[in-house]
Design a protein around this motif. Structure first.
Motif, short mmCIF file in Angstrom:
data_model
loop_
_atom_site.label_atom_id
_atom_site.label_comp_id
_atom_site.label_asym_id
_atom_site.label_seq_id
_atom_site.Cartn_x
_atom_site.Cartn_y
_atom_site.Cartn_z
N VAL A 42 0.88 -1.14 -0.08
CA VAL A 42 -0.04 -0.28 -0.11
C VAL A 42 0.85 1.09 0.10
O VAL A 42 0.37 2.12 0.52
CB VAL A 42 -1.12 -0.02 1.24
N THR A 43 2.17 1.31 -0.71
CA THR A 43 2.98 2.37 -0.75
C THR A 43 2.99 2.60 -2.19
O THR A 43 3.28 1.57 -3.22
CB THR A 43 4.51 2.07 0.02
N ILE A 44 2.79 3.81 -2.43
CA ILE A 44 2.55 4.28 -4.16
C ILE A 44 3.77 3.82 -4.94
O ILE A 44 3.76 3.32 -5.91
CB ILE A 44 2.05 5.59 -4.23
N ASP A 143 -3.03 -9.06 -12.45
CA ASP A 143 -2.78 -7.70 -12.21
C ASP A 143 -3.77 -6.99 -13.20
O ASP A 143 -3.35 -6.51 -14.25
CB ASP A 143 -1.34 -7.25 -12.36
N PRO A 144 -5.09 -6.86 -12.83
CA PRO A 144 -5.97 -6.25 -14.01
C PRO A 144 -5.43 -4.86 -14.36
O PRO A 144 -5.56 -3.94 -13.29
CB PRO A 144 -7.31 -6.41 -13.29
N ALA A 145 -5.44 -4.55 -15.58
CA ALA A 145 -5.08 -3.17 -16.09
C ALA A 145 -6.39 -2.43 -16.39
O ALA A 145 -7.58 -2.94 -16.64
CB ALA A 145 -4.10 -3.32 -17.07
N CYS A 146 -6.22 -0.98 -16.70
CA CYS A 146 -7.44 -0.41 -17.10
C CYS A 146 -7.96 -0.84 -18.51
O CYS A 146 -7.31 -1.08 -19.36
CB CYS A 146 -6.99 1.19 -17.49
N ARG A 147 -9.27 -0.95 -18.26
CA ARG A 147 -9.86 -1.57 -19.64
C ARG A 147 -9.92 -0.47 -20.72
O ARG A 147 -9.64 -0.73 -21.96
CB ARG A 147 -11.37 -1.86 -19.43
N ASP A 148 -9.86 0.65 -20.44
CA ASP A 148 -10.07 2.00 -21.43
C ASP A 148 -8.58 2.12 -22.08
O ASP A 148 -8.51 2.26 -23.33
CB ASP A 148 -10.38 3.19 -20.79
N CYS A 149 -7.59 2.29 -21.08
CA CYS A 149 -6.04 2.51 -21.69
C CYS A 149 -4.94 1.60 -21.29
O CYS A 149 -3.82 1.97 -21.93
CB CYS A 149 -5.67 4.22 -21.38
N GLY A 150 -5.20 0.63 -20.52
CA GLY A 150 -4.07 -0.33 -20.20
C GLY A 150 -3.19 0.08 -18.87
O GLY A 150 -2.36 -0.49 -18.92
N GLY A 151 -3.53 1.38 -18.38
CA GLY A 151 -2.75 1.75 -17.21
C GLY A 151 -2.93 1.02 -16.12
O GLY A 151 -3.88 0.11 -16.04
N VAL A 152 -2.23 1.37 -15.07
CA VAL A 152 -2.32 0.61 -13.87
C VAL A 152 -3.49 1.18 -13.03
O VAL A 152 -3.85 2.42 -12.87
CB VAL A 152 -1.19 0.91 -12.88
N LEU A 153 -4.27 0.19 -12.55
CA LEU A 153 -5.42 0.38 -11.56
C LEU A 153 -4.87 0.43 -10.24
O LEU A 153 -4.01 -0.41 -9.67
CB LEU A 153 -6.38 -0.70 -11.79
N LYS A 154 -5.39 1.34 -9.46
CA LYS A 154 -5.01 1.51 -8.01
C LYS A 154 -6.44 1.75 -7.21
O LYS A 154 -7.13 2.49 -7.82
CB LYS A 154 -4.02 2.79 -7.49
N PHE A 160 0.45 5.12 1.37
CA PHE A 160 1.62 5.51 1.73
C PHE A 160 2.44 6.35 0.69
O PHE A 160 2.65 5.86 -0.38
CB PHE A 160 2.55 4.70 2.48
N GLY A 161 2.90 7.51 0.74
CA GLY A 161 3.60 8.32 -0.05
C GLY A 161 2.94 9.22 -0.92
O GLY A 161 3.23 10.06 -1.82
N GLU A 162 1.35 9.13 -0.70
CA GLU A 162 0.47 10.17 -1.38
C GLU A 162 -0.14 11.01 -0.19
O GLU A 162 -0.12 10.94 0.86
CB GLU A 162 -0.71 9.30 -1.90
N ALA A 163 -0.31 12.32 -0.67
CA ALA A 163 -1.08 13.34 0.18
C ALA A 163 -2.52 13.04 0.03
O ALA A 163 -3.10 12.78 -0.81
CB ALA A 163 -0.54 14.55 -0.42
N LEU A 164 -2.93 13.60 1.35
CA LEU A 164 -4.37 13.55 1.47
C LEU A 164 -4.89 14.46 0.32
O LEU A 164 -4.23 15.64 0.26
CB LEU A 164 -5.00 13.73 2.93
N ASP A 165 -6.30 14.28 0.12
CA ASP A 165 -6.98 15.19 -0.55
C ASP A 165 -7.23 16.62 0.05
O ASP A 165 -7.61 16.43 1.17
CB ASP A 165 -8.57 14.58 -0.98
N PRO A 166 -6.64 17.63 -0.51
CA PRO A 166 -6.56 18.89 0.24
C PRO A 166 -8.08 19.30 0.59
O PRO A 166 -8.34 20.19 1.56
CB PRO A 166 -5.60 19.82 -0.51
#
Length: 246
Positions: A42-44, A143-154, A160-166
């Motif tokens: 769970v660390t970005i 590791d299912p990828a995005c159906r639209d563009c093939g990108g990483v799904l999270k 961890f390593g991400e900021a909270l929504d301001p």
């Protein structure tokens, strides 16, 4: 003139959901204690860089049971408090959505760490239900990828390593400054910036109640510290609040 009704802010952490079968993270038997290596799931940085980390993270989500968990007496007590007519806002560090499933109006819940019930593509930002992605894992996609563009799904959680929504954090800050009573339930009060909220409440003149099985940094400043199990302690506290006996 009708007297202003006191605003109650309730900060909830992992401890409120353990009786729903969702393990906590930092407690004596928490996930990080039992398996420190699990924190990288769970660390970005590792999550985006390493397909093996993502595969293990999907297995962890599959086995965690968060999507099938049911609200417990603690969640239901807060719904009872809201339905009593007292002004209540829930600020939650949890991502399980159990407050809303219990019946708390979504507009009265601020999810400080996001939600595990949805996933988002890090490339095109399309959002989809987590249940749909887990169905793909069950069908053999590690590791299912995005159906639209093939990108990483999270997951739409704050890793961890991400900021909270301001925006969400600003809303939580406003609620905390306006509240008359701040109740911290099932949270270690060690993870900032959320851990600063009790201090903000105290400085704004609110009373503080801590409901937690383990000591927290704010116990000495609290008006009351309750050590009993949350599923019994919180309903009892709510009954006192509704009856005006606090």
């Amino acid at each position: 003139m009708t007297a202003k009704r006191p605003l109650i802010a309730v900060l909830t952490g992992a401890g409120i959901s353990t009786d729903s079968g969702i393990p906590d993270y930092r407690g004596p038997a928490g996930l990080w204690q039992r398996d420190p290596a699990a924190q990288q799931l769970v660390t970005i940085g590792p999550y985006l860089a390493d397909p093996d980390v993502r595969r293990r993270a999907w297995l962890m989500r599959r086995d965690a049971g968060a999507l099938t968990a049911e609200p417990n007496a603690g969640h239901l007590a807060l719904v009872e408090l809201e339905r009593s007519g007292l002004p209540v806002r829930v600020l939650t560090q949890n991502v399980d959505g159990l407050h809303q499933r219990a019946g708390m109006p979504a507009r009265k819940v601020l999810e400080l760490h996001g939600t595990a019930r949805e996933v988002e593509c890090v490339r095109c930002h399309v959002v989809a239900p987590t249940a749909e992605a887990l169905e793909r894992v069950a069908a053999g996609e590690p590791d299912p990828a995005c159906r639209d563009c093939g990108g990483v799904l999270k997951p739409r959680t704050v890793m961890f390593g991400e900021a909270l929504d301001p925006v969400v954090l600003q809303q939580a800050d406003a609620v905390t400054k306006a509240c008359d009573l701040f109740i911290a339930v099932g949270t270690s009060l060690q993870v900032y910036p959320v851990a600063a909220l009790p201090q903000i409440a105290l400085e704004s003149g609110a009373r503080l109640v801590v409901v937690n099985g383990e000591p927290t940094p704010f116990d000495e400043a609290a008006d009351e510290v309750i050590r009993e199990p949350i599923s019994t302690a919180l309903p009892a506290l709510v009954r006192r609040l509704v009856a005006g006996r606090f």
